[in-house]
Design a protein around this motif. Structure first.
Motif, mmCIF file in Angstrom:
data_model
loop_
_atom_site.group_PDB
_atom_site.id
_atom_site.type_symbol
_atom_site.label_atom_id
_atom_site.label_comp_id
_atom_site.label_asym_id
_atom_site.label_seq_id
_atom_site.Cartn_x
_atom_site.Cartn_y
_atom_site.Cartn_z
ATOM 1 N N ARG A 23 -51.060 -35.989 39.131
ATOM 2 C CA ARG A 23 -50.687 -37.383 40.124
ATOM 3 C C ARG A 23 -49.241 -38.035 39.195
ATOM 4 N N TYR A 24 -48.341 -38.479 39.844
ATOM 5 C CA TYR A 24 -47.593 -39.092 38.985
ATOM 6 C C TYR A 24 -47.502 -40.654 39.234
ATOM 7 N N VAL A 25 -47.021 -41.406 38.188
ATOM 8 C CA VAL A 25 -46.994 -42.929 38.364
ATOM 9 C C VAL A 25 -46.159 -43.064 39.398
ATOM 10 N N TYR A 45 -30.537 -35.102 31.918
ATOM 11 C CA TYR A 45 -31.806 -35.877 31.390
ATOM 12 C C TYR A 45 -32.707 -36.228 32.518
ATOM 13 N N THR A 46 -33.872 -35.421 32.111
ATOM 14 C CA THR A 46 -35.037 -35.901 33.114
ATOM 15 C C THR A 46 -36.186 -35.948 32.633
ATOM 16 N N LEU A 47 -36.476 -36.318 31.289
ATOM 17 C CA LEU A 47 -37.785 -36.433 30.735
ATOM 18 C C LEU A 47 -38.484 -37.543 31.144
ATOM 19 N N LEU A 48 -37.904 -38.596 31.247
ATOM 20 C CA LEU A 48 -38.625 -39.821 32.037
ATOM 21 C C LEU A 48 -38.364 -40.192 33.387
ATOM 22 N N SER A 67 -40.454 -38.749 38.991
ATOM 23 C CA SER A 67 -40.963 -37.766 39.861
ATOM 24 C C SER A 67 -42.004 -38.135 41.051
ATOM 25 N N THR A 68 -41.891 -39.384 41.637
ATOM 26 C CA THR A 68 -42.816 -39.932 42.519
ATOM 27 C C THR A 68 -42.747 -39.167 43.834
ATOM 28 N N THR A 69 -41.497 -38.508 44.096
ATOM 29 C CA THR A 69 -41.212 -37.977 45.411
ATOM 30 C C THR A 69 -41.678 -36.378 45.385
ATOM 31 N N VAL A 107 -43.705 -38.774 35.058
ATOM 32 C CA VAL A 107 -44.778 -39.493 34.281
ATOM 33 C C VAL A 107 -45.933 -39.499 34.943
ATOM 34 N N PRO A 108 -46.891 -38.787 34.506
ATOM 35 C CA PRO A 108 -48.300 -38.595 34.968
ATOM 36 C C PRO A 108 -49.073 -39.848 34.794
ATOM 37 N N ASN A 109 -49.971 -39.920 35.749
ATOM 38 C CA ASN A 109 -50.837 -41.058 36.040
ATOM 39 C C ASN A 109 -51.922 -41.082 34.878
ATOM 40 N N SER A 110 -52.211 -39.860 34.150
ATOM 41 C CA SER A 110 -53.192 -39.535 33.259
ATOM 42 C C SER A 110 -52.482 -38.659 32.196
ATOM 43 N N ILE A 111 -53.230 -38.421 31.181
ATOM 44 C CA ILE A 111 -53.098 -37.657 30.118
ATOM 45 C C ILE A 111 -53.915 -36.179 30.256
#
Length: 177
Positions: free
Chosen positions: A94-96, A150-153, A156-158, A171-175
């Motif tokens: 799940r992404y931020v 560049y795509t690192l940060l 990806s919410t979509t 950017v995930p919601n968790s580690i």
């Protein structure tokens, strides 16, 4: 902590470390470091001094000399496997900013759901900005010599595919490790 601002700063730091910082440190490693010549984990020799036998050998066949000094195939494969594990997204990631799959049963007297939707829509705008910048030829250092955007940060919410893997974005919601 004694003030609201101190709590906000502490929570912001925790969220940053557990999401965007973790993504920036881990998810881009495999794309670069997974190919041993880009990031040898060791060198068994110093650069030889000019005029030495080793220097003549190096100048004679630079590639063979390089391969003789860096990680063995076993070591390189081991590091590649570790970097793949560190850089891989889980299938159920799940992404931020993603609302899908998030708990919306919060007490909403204070407008939490509305603030979350506003935050999510701002992240979608960040995605658009990153894509726009990557496509702008007037901006320097956006693609590099390999023409990799560049795509690192990139948030990806979509991305709701739940495919996981080595995406180099999100950017995930968790580690996950």
């Amino acid at each position: 902590m004694e003030t609201k601002e101190e709590v906000v700063e502490a929570v912001t730091t925790i969220i940053w470390i557990g999401s965007a910082h973790h993504a920036a440190v881990n998810f881009g490693q495999y794309a670069y470091g997974g190919y041993m010549p880009n990031l040898p984990t060791m060198s068994r020799q110093l650069i030889p001094n000019k005029g030495s036998i080793e220097y003549t050998e190096m100048v004679g066949d630079l590639y063979a000399y390089f391969l003789k000094t860096v990680s063995t195939p076993f070591q390189a494969t081991l590091v590649m496997a570790i970097l793949e594990i560190l850089a891989k997204h889980a299938k159920n990631e799940r992404y931020v900013g993603q609302i899908d799959g998030s708990t919306l049963e919060w007490d909403d007297e204070n407008g939490i759901a509305e603030a979350f939707k506003k935050f999510s829509s701002r992240l979608v705008q960040v995605e658009k900005n990153v894509s726009s910048r990557n496509n702008n030829p007037n901006l320097k250092n956006r693609l590099g010599p390999a023409l990799v955007p560049y795509t690192l940060l990139y948030p990806s919410t979509t991305d709701l595919s739940r495919s996981g893997g080595l995406t180099g974005r999100g950017v995930p919601n968790s580690i996950s490790i």
